[in-house]
Design an enzyme around this catalytic site. Sequence first.
Site, mmCIF file in Angstrom:
data_model
loop_
_atom_site.group_PDB
_atom_site.id
_atom_site.type_symbol
_atom_site.label_atom_id
_atom_site.label_comp_id
_atom_site.label_asym_id
_atom_site.label_seq_id
_atom_site.Cartn_x
_atom_site.Cartn_y
_atom_site.Cartn_z
ATOM 1 N N LYS A 126 -2.373 2.663 -10.728
ATOM 2 C CA LYS A 126 -3.182 2.397 -9.530
ATOM 3 C C LYS A 126 -2.441 1.536 -8.515
ATOM 4 C CE LYS A 126 -6.479 0.403 -11.822
ATOM 5 N NZ LYS A 126 -6.067 0.657 -13.211
ATOM 6 N N THR A 127 -1.870 0.438 -9.006
ATOM 7 C CA THR A 127 -1.228 -0.501 -8.084
ATOM 8 C C THR A 127 -0.018 0.136 -7.415
ATOM 9 O OG1 THR A 127 -1.972 -2.371 -9.431
ATOM 10 C CG2 THR A 127 -0.184 -2.781 -7.874
ATOM 11 N N GLU A 170 -7.226 -0.446 -4.012
ATOM 12 C CA GLU A 170 -7.101 -0.178 -5.436
ATOM 13 C C GLU A 170 -8.480 -0.324 -6.063
ATOM 14 O OE1 GLU A 170 -4.875 -2.009 -9.392
ATOM 15 O OE2 GLU A 170 -3.997 -2.327 -7.407
#
Length: 483
Positions: A126-127, A170
């Site tokens: 995700k990051t 995010e």
Amino acid sequence: MADSIQPQKHIHFIGMGGIGMSALALILAERGHSVSGSDRKLTPAMQALESKALVLFESQLSNNFAQLGVRGIEAPLVVVSTAIPDTNPELIEARRLDLTIWHRSDLLAWLIEQQPAIAVAGSHGKTTTSTVVTTLLATVGEDPTAVIGGVVPCYGSNGHTGSGRLLVAEADESDGSLVKFKASLGIITNLELDHTDHYRNLDDLIETMKTFGRGCERLLINQDDPILKEHFQADACWSVQHFETADYAALPVQLDGDRTIANYYEQGRQVGRITLPLPGLHNLSNVVAAIAACRMEGVPLDALLSALTELRSPGRRFDFRGEWQDRQVVDDYAHHPSEVQATLTMAQLMVQSGRSPLPRTPQRLVAVFQPHRYSRTQEFLNAFAQALLSADALILAPIYGAGEQPIEGINSELLARSIRLIDPNQPVFVASTMQELTGLVKQHSRPDDLILAMGAGDVNSLWERLSEERIGGEASCSPAIAA
């Protein structure tokens, strides 16, 4: 959730030092809101906010609200995260005062509702994916607002208030609160059971992510992930394994320790060749997801391909910290078996290919791993043991509980025994304290090693601990790798 935040409303964050909370505080401050916050200590994230003239408390005490009152701040909106327990004195006082309290996800959901938003969800990546989306948009002149769970290199921050049309966020699935987000474009990178303190089983996680997907106007998923492929309907998909049925795809031509070269496809047709300054197949997948998202938002392909040279990993994602006694030290947030395996595979690629983005190509890989949470260690014990085998030597830190109570018999020594059962020849050492961990790194590493510290806890302090000893002038330690 409340409908809106009035411009004159003061917002107070309990636990502002967290990576997600500090990003929200920064954006609200940059948008002209009056903001304050507290944490148990002045974290680097909070220190970065000092220039915004915010009111910061280095404690979480009930009288913080009285001190705000002295400053003329009455009835603030209070924001908390899941990490703040009901026993927190500041939260108890906020409830006694009958203040309005929002979860951080309520605040992020409100921000997402203010403008077209790309929300990046999934168990892993995700990051990095949200950072790449942000970087690509920034490089082509879109200047997005960004709320990311890591430091975005092009901004030097985890939060940014942009002048452009889009917001990139995010979407953390750990507590299920991402179901509140109504993004114009949702991305799911992959799905794998984690956060077993919240999710009963994989089906529970799947249903939560389906709810998130239904809340987005459009959904983009990873076709290579078997769970997503089986259970989700999406508007578009990407792949790094095949191009015939994927809307966006990149098939690797060359995987080196410092770059990835791949043929890029859209709608089954090759439209270019890309070279990424990020090694690893998992990073290729993250980048293709980001390209796909930007394309779905109307960004021209030529501009995106030109922007790829600007890509850098976010903070704590294979983050080179420096050199200590001719050993290169890297910090990484990997704390799930799949993440650990992907990170170690990438690091070994650097060793074996002779190519590396580091100042020098390492000759050997020494992994320093800190298990995160007792429940996760118990749930994935065998998977962790298997994933960690690819290091040339392994040093285990004590489990970082992250607020959990210890589980009897679940510790790093148990993980070491599990590793030795699989491979009795694997060099593995266990530290009982962080101080002992530093000593083991000194003892069992040697010049030209890559020391890779992995975990979501305080193992990221390893570089500082080694640096202090380097500054203190300690002599180089002699190598002593056990067989």
